[in-house]
Design a protein around this motif. Structure first.
Motif: not given
Length: 387
Positions: A157-165
């Motif tokens: 799945a896709f999650a636009y996620n600033d923790w992973q960045i």
């Protein structure tokens, strides 16, 4: 020790290949002698094939400040295009650039290497979810499909996620490139990218309280756009091999890849974010238009174009919903960079692009040459009679 050249010299055979690539793909390429040196070469909108009144309409709509670059020349500016400022999520393609640079330098073997090699604690995270984070790869992080901090398995799945960045940025810079954030500008950003591009306004990965956010002026960001317009080539050197530029800007996620849900999963202790503090963080869909942290003009699951009024080869680095942006349209040999605008959604982005494209003037047809008439030589007079 892996090599770490500032750039990759182009051998003669590669120059020939680059010519073939340019002719067989939608990408156009600014002439090497037209690329900016320590300062930009300016031209008039008319000489760049742009209508100045249409450009004024475009900039009244966007507001803010920025530049329009055509054929490698600075054709239009508005506001203070030399002022450095945070570009928010538009920094992400620059981070992806250093991921591909790490692969080219053999610091990591491939995009599919599990990142637990660099952060072993990931291998012990989330036992109740089958230790799912063990399988996170660089490809997952750079496409926001790692599902880090969410219940889904990586790649599903896709999650636009600033923790992973933030996880991506910290592992890439501090572990793979082995550079602390306090030294990232002097040891990585400047020598490996912005100095070769002759950036003028001191770009920085550390001017923001969150290291990894990029502060850069619109006119300097446009140089990065020109680099990608030119398939990683700057004058007579490759700062990134062209195959990585194509991969980064031409391989959107499949439109049927689902968006992740809202069930959180534990993250590493002390995990920071590059922006959002929401838990879980899942800000937007990918619309079939996301490729290695770039936004493309793809098709969503209902076959709707992301920016319907723009050429299909358009791609962009976008921050805060479009308030801060870098646009590249290879088929028009066009780069636009802006900051502090009022653009905040794909619909407004599309409207801005529509107004921008209204400024493109059709090439002036070359008048046909008058036919060249070769006069028939006059017949020689008959020789006089012999006496």
């Amino acid at each position: 020790m892996p090599p770490s050249p500032t750039s990759i010299p182009i051998p003669p055979i590669a120059l020939a290949v680059a010519v073939v690539v340019t002719l067989t793909t939608p990408f156009q390429s600014a002439r090497a002698d037209a690329l900016p040196g320590p300062t930009w070469t300016r031209t008039t909108p008319a000489k760049a094939g742009l209508d100045s009144r249409a450009l004024e309409t475009f900039t009244r709509f966007t507001q803010g400040r920025g530049v329009v670059v055509r054929h490698g020349l600075l054709a239009h500016t508005w506001g203070d295009a030399s002022r450095r400022g945070d570009v928010a999520s538009a920094c992400k393609p620059v981070l992806a650039h250093f991921l591909f640079r790490a692969i080219a330098d053999q610091r990591i073997p491939s995009l599919d290497e599990p990142v637990a090699r660099w952060e072993p604690r990931l291998a012990e995270l989330n036992p109740d979810l089958g230790f799912k984070d063990r399988s996170i790869t660089w490809r997952h992080l750079a496409n926001q499909t790692s599902c880090y901090g969410l219940a889904e398995a990586p790649g599903t799945a896709f999650a636009y996620n600033d923790w992973q960045i933030a996880l991506f940025a910290d592992l890439l810079v501090n572990r793979v490139h082995n550079i602390p954030w306090a030294e990232v500008d002097s040891q990585l950003l400047h020598p490996r990218l912005t100095n070769p591009l002759h950036c003028q306004d001191n770009p920085s990965f550390t001017a923001h309280p969150n290291p990894g956010r990029l502060a850069i002026s619109p006119r300097d960001f446009a140089r990065f756009g020109l680099l990608y317009l030119n398939l990683g080539r700057w004058t007579h050197e490759f700062l990134l091999p062209p195959e990585y530029v194509r991969l980064a800007t031409r391989t959107p996620l499949p439109p049927n890849l689902p968006r992740a849900g809202n069930q959180p999963a534990p993250m590493l202790p002390g995990q920071r974010s590059l922006g959002s503090r929401r838990i879980p963080d899942n800000q937007t869909d990918h619309f079939g238009s996301y490729s290695f942290l770039w936004w493309l003009n793809g098709l969503d699951h209902q076959q709707r174009r992301h920016w319907p009024d723009a050429p299909i080869d358009t791609f962009a680095a976008l921050g805060h919903g479009g308030i801060r942006a870098l646009w590249i349209i290879p088929s028009l040999d066009l780069v636009v960079s802006w900051n502090d605008t009022v653009i905040e959604s794909p619909a407004q982005e599309n409207q801005a692009l529509r107004l921008l494209l209204a400024a493109i003037q059709p090439p002036t047809p070359t008048p046909p040459s008058a036919p060249v008439v070769t006069p028939t030589p006059a017949a020689a007079p008959p020789p006089p009679d012999a006496p």
